[in-house]
Design a protein around this motif. Sequence first.
Motif, PDB file in Angstrom:
ATOM      1  N   SER A  64      45.305  41.012  38.275  1.00  0.00           N
ATOM      2  CA  SER A  64      45.300  39.669  38.850  1.00  0.00           C
ATOM      3  C   SER A  64      44.231  39.526  39.931  1.00  0.00           C
ATOM      4  O   SER A  64      43.583  38.477  40.036  1.00  0.00           O
ATOM      5  CB  SER A  64      46.677  39.331  39.429  1.00  0.00           C
ATOM      6  OG  SER A  64      47.636  39.290  38.393  1.00  0.00           O
ATOM      7  N   LEU A  65      44.040  40.558  40.730  1.00  0.00           N
ATOM      8  CA  LEU A  65      42.975  40.520  41.740  1.00  0.00           C
ATOM      9  C   LEU A  65      41.599  40.399  41.091  1.00  0.00           C
ATOM     10  O   LEU A  65      40.725  39.681  41.588  1.00  0.00           O
ATOM     11  CB  LEU A  65      43.033  41.754  42.643  1.00  0.00           C
ATOM     12  CG  LEU A  65      44.177  41.805  43.650  1.00  0.00           C
ATOM     13  CD1 LEU A  65      44.136  43.117  44.427  1.00  0.00           C
ATOM     14  CD2 LEU A  65      44.139  40.623  44.598  1.00  0.00           C
ATOM     15  N   ARG A  66      41.402  41.089  39.968  1.00  0.00           N
ATOM     16  CA  ARG A  66      40.123  40.980  39.241  1.00  0.00           C
ATOM     17  C   ARG A  66      39.929  39.556  38.710  1.00  0.00           C
ATOM     18  O   ARG A  66      38.826  39.006  38.760  1.00  0.00           O
ATOM     19  CB  ARG A  66      40.056  41.996  38.107  1.00  0.00           C
ATOM     20  CG  ARG A  66      39.846  43.424  38.576  1.00  0.00           C
ATOM     21  CD  ARG A  66      39.493  44.374  37.435  1.00  0.00           C
ATOM     22  NE  ARG A  66      40.533  44.475  36.443  1.00  0.00           N
ATOM     23  CZ  ARG A  66      41.592  45.295  36.511  1.00  0.00           C
ATOM     24  NH1 ARG A  66      41.727  46.105  37.545  1.00  0.00           N
ATOM     25  NH2 ARG A  66      42.485  45.332  35.540  1.00  0.00           N
ATOM     26  N   LEU A  67      41.013  38.958  38.208  1.00  0.00           N
ATOM     27  CA  LEU A  67      40.918  37.581  37.710  1.00  0.00           C
ATOM     28  C   LEU A  67      40.583  36.614  38.845  1.00  0.00           C
ATOM     29  O   LEU A  67      39.744  35.719  38.681  1.00  0.00           O
ATOM     30  CB  LEU A  67      42.234  37.161  37.047  1.00  0.00           C
ATOM     31  CG  LEU A  67      42.647  37.933  35.793  1.00  0.00           C
ATOM     32  CD1 LEU A  67      43.971  37.416  35.263  1.00  0.00           C
ATOM     33  CD2 LEU A  67      41.581  37.890  34.725  1.00  0.00           C
ATOM     34  N   LEU A  68      41.217  36.813  39.998  1.00  0.00           N
ATOM     35  CA  LEU A  68      40.908  35.963  41.155  1.00  0.00           C
ATOM     36  C   LEU A  68      39.444  36.097  41.564  1.00  0.00           C
ATOM     37  O   LEU A  68      38.793  35.115  41.914  1.00  0.00           O
ATOM     38  CB  LEU A  68      41.800  36.327  42.338  1.00  0.00           C
ATOM     39  CG  LEU A  68      43.160  35.655  42.402  1.00  0.00           C
ATOM     40  CD1 LEU A  68      43.950  36.177  43.592  1.00  0.00           C
ATOM     41  CD2 LEU A  68      43.030  34.156  42.463  1.00  0.00           C
ATOM     42  N   ALA A  69      38.938  37.317  41.544  1.00  0.00           N
ATOM     43  CA  ALA A  69      37.530  37.550  41.896  1.00  0.00           C
ATOM     44  C   ALA A  69      36.605  36.805  40.934  1.00  0.00           C
ATOM     45  O   ALA A  69      35.597  36.227  41.356  1.00  0.00           O
ATOM     46  CB  ALA A  69      37.227  39.039  41.900  1.00  0.00           C
ATOM     47  N   SER A  70      36.941  36.792  39.657  1.00  0.00           N
ATOM     48  CA  SER A  70      36.089  36.087  38.690  1.00  0.00           C
ATOM     49  C   SER A  70      36.179  34.568  38.884  1.00  0.00           C
ATOM     50  O   SER A  70      35.251  33.844  38.551  1.00  0.00           O
ATOM     51  CB  SER A  70      36.442  36.478  37.253  1.00  0.00           C
ATOM     52  OG  SER A  70      37.631  35.868  36.836  1.00  0.00           O
ATOM     53  N   LEU A  71      37.290  34.093  39.442  1.00  0.00           N
ATOM     54  CA  LEU A  71      37.416  32.655  39.709  1.00  0.00           C
ATOM     55  C   LEU A  71      36.477  32.184  40.814  1.00  0.00           C
ATOM     56  O   LEU A  71      36.104  31.012  40.849  1.00  0.00           O
ATOM     57  CB  LEU A  71      38.851  32.300  40.080  1.00  0.00           C
ATOM     58  CG  LEU A  71      39.795  32.107  38.907  1.00  0.00           C
ATOM     59  CD1 LEU A  71      41.224  32.020  39.380  1.00  0.00           C
ATOM     60  CD2 LEU A  71      39.417  30.877  38.115  1.00  0.00           C
ATOM     61  N   TRP A  72      36.105  33.080  41.724  1.00  0.00           N
ATOM     62  CA  TRP A  72      35.148  32.695  42.768  1.00  0.00           C
ATOM     63  C   TRP A  72      33.830  32.265  42.136  1.00  0.00           C
ATOM     64  O   TRP A  72      33.195  31.318  42.582  1.00  0.00           O
ATOM     65  CB  TRP A  72      34.892  33.855  43.733  1.00  0.00           C
ATOM     66  CG  TRP A  72      36.025  34.089  44.671  1.00  0.00           C
ATOM     67  CD1 TRP A  72      36.906  35.134  44.648  1.00  0.00           C
ATOM     68  CD2 TRP A  72      36.427  33.264  45.770  1.00  0.00           C
ATOM     69  NE1 TRP A  72      37.825  35.010  45.657  1.00  0.00           N
ATOM     70  CE2 TRP A  72      37.559  33.868  46.369  1.00  0.00           C
ATOM     71  CE3 TRP A  72      35.946  32.081  46.314  1.00  0.00           C
ATOM     72  CZ2 TRP A  72      38.208  33.331  47.467  1.00  0.00           C
ATOM     73  CZ3 TRP A  72      36.592  31.536  47.415  1.00  0.00           C
ATOM     74  CH2 TRP A  72      37.712  32.163  47.975  1.00  0.00           C
ATOM     75  N   ASP A  73      33.423  32.979  41.079  1.00  0.00           N
ATOM     76  CA  ASP A  73      32.169  32.659  40.390  1.00  0.00           C
ATOM     77  C   ASP A  73      32.342  31.552  39.355  1.00  0.00           C
ATOM     78  O   ASP A  73      31.383  30.852  39.031  1.00  0.00           O
ATOM     79  CB  ASP A  73      31.615  33.910  39.698  1.00  0.00           C
ATOM     80  CG  ASP A  73      31.265  35.003  40.685  1.00  0.00           C
ATOM     81  OD1 ASP A  73      30.896  34.666  41.835  1.00  0.00           O
ATOM     82  OD2 ASP A  73      31.383  36.185  40.323  1.00  0.00           O
TER      83      ASP A  73
END
Length: 130
Positions: free
Chosen positions: A106-115
């Motif tokens: 989930s943290l990886r998915l959140l990080a990709s949402l920044w971009d």
Amino acid sequence: MDRIKIYKPPDSPAQAAEFIEGLEPKLRDKLVRQIFYLSQTPLPELKEPHYKHFSIEKYQSLYELREKGRVVVRVIFTPCPNGDYLLLHAFVKRQKRDTEKALEHSLRLLASLWDHPEYAVEYIVKEEPK
């Protein structure tokens, strides 16, 4: 559910939506009711046993929606600044490590949402054919 968003990358389906749709009907209905309740409830009112806020600093932005039928189901979500909720990852919990893996994912998915903020789309519940 106008306040519920779901993580959906382009060229692939939304994992959480597919997971929820694949559950046995009774458990699916219970989970959808909890998601509907989530869409109607302010963040401070989300309490255990159905909702859990992670207190470890690394995961403080994440919450867990909990439901139980024949299996234990979890959905990791996060509140958005505009008041929406974003469903990130859904899974069957069999052991403690499952939650840890889901939180990291989930943290990886959140990080990709920044971009790519466009990956957060409105969650529409598919009706079961009668």
